[in-house]
Design an enzyme around this catalytic site. Structure first.
Site, PDB file in Angstrom:
ATOM      1  N   PHE A 164       0.864  -1.185   0.000  1.00  0.00           N
ATOM      2  CA  PHE A 164       0.000   0.000   0.000  1.00  0.00           C
ATOM      3  C   PHE A 164       0.894   1.226   0.000  1.00  0.00           C
ATOM      4  O   PHE A 164       1.714   1.415   0.893  1.00  0.00           O
ATOM      5  CB  PHE A 164      -0.938   0.037   1.217  1.00  0.00           C
ATOM      6  CG  PHE A 164      -1.926   1.169   1.112  1.00  0.00           C
ATOM      7  CD1 PHE A 164      -3.080   1.030   0.362  1.00  0.00           C
ATOM      8  CD2 PHE A 164      -1.672   2.391   1.727  1.00  0.00           C
ATOM      9  CE1 PHE A 164      -3.984   2.093   0.234  1.00  0.00           C
ATOM     10  CE2 PHE A 164      -2.562   3.457   1.602  1.00  0.00           C
ATOM     11  CZ  PHE A 164      -3.725   3.299   0.849  1.00  0.00           C
ATOM     12  N   ASP A 249       9.472   2.385   1.649  1.00  0.00           N
ATOM     13  CA  ASP A 249       8.319   3.153   2.101  1.00  0.00           C
ATOM     14  C   ASP A 249       8.161   2.861   3.597  1.00  0.00           C
ATOM     15  O   ASP A 249       7.628   1.822   3.983  1.00  0.00           O
ATOM     16  CB  ASP A 249       7.082   2.717   1.305  1.00  0.00           C
ATOM     17  CG  ASP A 249       5.794   3.379   1.794  1.00  0.00           C
ATOM     18  OD1 ASP A 249       5.795   3.947   2.907  1.00  0.00           O
ATOM     19  OD2 ASP A 249       4.781   3.299   1.078  1.00  0.00           O
ATOM     20  N   LYS A 278       2.810   9.638   8.387  1.00  0.00           N
ATOM     21  CA  LYS A 278       2.130   9.125   9.585  1.00  0.00           C
ATOM     22  C   LYS A 278       2.701   9.635  10.913  1.00  0.00           C
ATOM     23  O   LYS A 278       2.390  10.735  11.329  1.00  0.00           O
ATOM     24  CB  LYS A 278       2.115   7.598   9.529  1.00  0.00           C
ATOM     25  CG  LYS A 278       1.133   7.095   8.463  1.00  0.00           C
ATOM     26  CD  LYS A 278       0.715   5.681   8.693  1.00  0.00           C
ATOM     27  CE  LYS A 278      -0.214   5.132   7.638  1.00  0.00           C
ATOM     28  NZ  LYS A 278      -1.611   5.424   7.847  1.00  0.00           N
TER      29      LYS A 278
HETATM   30  C1  LIG Z   1       3.074   2.197   3.790  1.00  0.00           C
HETATM   31  C2  LIG Z   1       2.177   3.329   3.422  1.00  0.00           C
HETATM   32  N1  LIG Z   1       2.521   4.132   2.402  1.00  0.00           N
HETATM   33  C3  LIG Z   1       1.756   5.180   2.041  1.00  0.00           C
HETATM   34  C4  LIG Z   1       0.584   5.463   2.693  1.00  0.00           C
HETATM   35  C5  LIG Z   1      -0.261   6.637   2.270  1.00  0.00           C
HETATM   36  O1  LIG Z   1      -0.184   7.647   3.220  1.00  0.00           O
HETATM   37  P1  LIG Z   1      -1.258   8.851   3.220  1.00  0.00           P
HETATM   38  O2  LIG Z   1      -2.562   8.264   3.573  1.00  0.00           O
HETATM   39  O3  LIG Z   1      -0.718   9.809   4.250  1.00  0.00           O
HETATM   40  O4  LIG Z   1      -1.239   9.436   1.857  1.00  0.00           O
HETATM   41  C6  LIG Z   1       0.182   4.649   3.755  1.00  0.00           C
HETATM   42  C7  LIG Z   1      -1.082   4.901   4.457  1.00  0.00           C
HETATM   43  O5  LIG Z   1      -1.654   4.067   5.095  1.00  0.00           O
HETATM   44  C8  LIG Z   1       1.004   3.559   4.127  1.00  0.00           C
HETATM   45  O6  LIG Z   1       0.662   2.736   5.140  1.00  0.00           O
END
Ligand SMILES: Cc1ncc(COP(=O)(O)O)c(C=O)c1O
Length: 424
Positions: A164, A249, A278
């Protein structure tokens, strides 16, 4: 009685609360706020029937004053809990001093946070944005620019199934889950999704067009999927061998969540690019990309943001990260995470329906042999505990990193009672 939402928080409950098909088709009592949400919002969130009006530490309160122990933590955002004094102080003081200037000028909080992150990671340069998806977009742009400059125009990024990476169109294409991709064709090209935790799959997908591989050290949204210990080191070695970029990520795993400041530390690898969001702002929206010197190839004007790195968010970020480092919050999260996992494991003999407990630090999942997660979320809610439905048959626990064994015990007790009520 005043039913207007502008009439002050906490009092707008209709006298006769309407019954409404609420969370995922269940009949739930809706307060006036929830009625208004249904009226005015595009219905994209499957919200749990709870309106939170206040938070302190690992606790939140609803509009009627009922208290809940929060094991959702703003989806792994409230690293220091709700309204932590150092974050609140930093935000209030900064709000009185300077909130936003644009990146046409230098501002102090942004530079302090950049220095703190660089000095406490293996990376050299920072760019600030406002969210996780935006940070990942920037990472992909950076990788493409690197490919253009150093890899003969290579542009493709390999990502993994079950990952994700966010909700922008490009990040939907990067995210290896059909349910996020299917409603939005055509998707941006330049992404290949291959099996996670399978180094062979990455190798087979690598071509002369590949400029980078992007993975989560532990897949969060996709199921709290932990890789084998060798996966990330092998991946890093492969990227080095091919001269392509290794992007981590760490939007969910970073800032202490898994028991170290960054998850990569536990796998003995160093990314070329890392993304954060986050937990970085202690609740205030902020995202960041960090890159090794060799990968930090953006030239003047090639990337930008109006709000990215604004003094308010960066002051919150600095206060949060400094507190986490100075007080070894990551180390504490590791210990309490182990305690929580042990406690969850301890429920297995009583509830054989529990098929798996997994996680690192305070990123923990519990899986079941049947689709009972939604009923469990509601049973926990009734008993004063907030938990996250990860999948129809799995819960995720992502509480603030400041919880202790007392809160873990309380959550375990409630979960025990909720499981008893749902299963019997
Ligand atoms: C691993 C990861 N990358 C990217 C995102 C996307 O972040 P945002 O919701 O702040 O755009 C998330 C959100 O849950 C995530 O868990």
């Amino acid at each position: 009685m005043n039913n207007s939402p502008s009439g002050g928080m906490g009092q707008q409950v209709l006298e006769a609360e309407p019954m409404r098909v609420g969370w995922v088709g269940r009949k739930t009592k809706m307060s006036n706020w929830q009625e208004l949400e249904h009226k005015y919002f595009m219905q994209t969130f499957e919200r749990v029937p709870l309106t939170i009006v206040r938070g302190q530490g690992a606790r939140v309160w609803d509009e009627k004053g009922k208290e809940y122990l929060d094991f959702v933590g703003g989806w792994a955002v409230n690293s220091l809990g709700h309204c932590h004094p150092v974050v609140t102080k930093a935000v209030t003081e900064q709000a009185k001093l300077l909130i936003q200037t644009s990146n046409q000028f230098y501002t102090v909080p942004q530079i302090r946070l950049a220095e703190l992150l660089v000095k406490n990671s293996c990376l050299d340069k920072v760019f600030f944005g406002n969210s996780g998806a935006e940070a990942n977009e920037a990472a992909i742009k950076l990788a493409r620019r690197y490919g253009q400059l150093k890899l003969d125009g290579a542009y493709e990024v390999i990502t993994t199934l079950g990952s994700f990476h966010g909700r922008t169109l490009a990040m939907v294409a990067a995210t290896g889950q059909e349910k996020f991709q299917k409603p939005f064709p055509p998707l941006p090209t330049g992404f290949v999704n291959v099996e996670y935790n399978n180094i062979g799959a990455i190798k087979s997908a690598t071509t002369g067009k590949t400029c980078a591989v992007m993975v989560e050290p532990i897949q969060g949204e996709g199921g709290v999927n932990l890789p084998d210990d060798g996966y990330l080191p092998l991946l890093k070695a492969w990227c080095e061998q091919k001269g392509i970029l290794f992007i981590l990520d760490e939007i969910q795993t970073g800032i202490g969540r898994t028991g170290t400041l960054f998850a990569y530390e536990q796998y003995d690898v160093e990314p070329d690019i890392m993304t954060l969001a986050k937990g970085l702002g202690g609740g205030v929206p902020i995202g960041a990309i960090l890159a090794k010197e060799k990968a930090a190839v953006f030239a003047l004007g090639e990337h930008g943001s109006t709000f990215g790195g604004n003094p308010l968010a960066c002051a919150a970020g600095y206060a949060t990260v400094k507190f986490i480092i100075d007080n070894d919050i990551a180390g504490k999260a590791k210990k309490v995470g182990q305690y929580l996992i042990q406690g969850l494991e301890g429920l297995k003999p009583k509830f054989p329906l529990i098929t798996d407990v997994r996680g690192r630090g305070l990123l923990v999942a519990m899986e079941f042999g049947r689709d009972i997660a939604q009923s469990l979320v509601l049973a926990c809610l009734e008993r004063g505990l907030l938990v996250n439905q990860l999948k129809p048959n799995a819960l995720r626990f992502i509480p603030p990193l400041i919880i202790g064994t007392k809160e873990a015990d309380e959550a375990l007790g409630i979960l025990d009672s909720a499981l008893t009520s749902v299963i019997s």
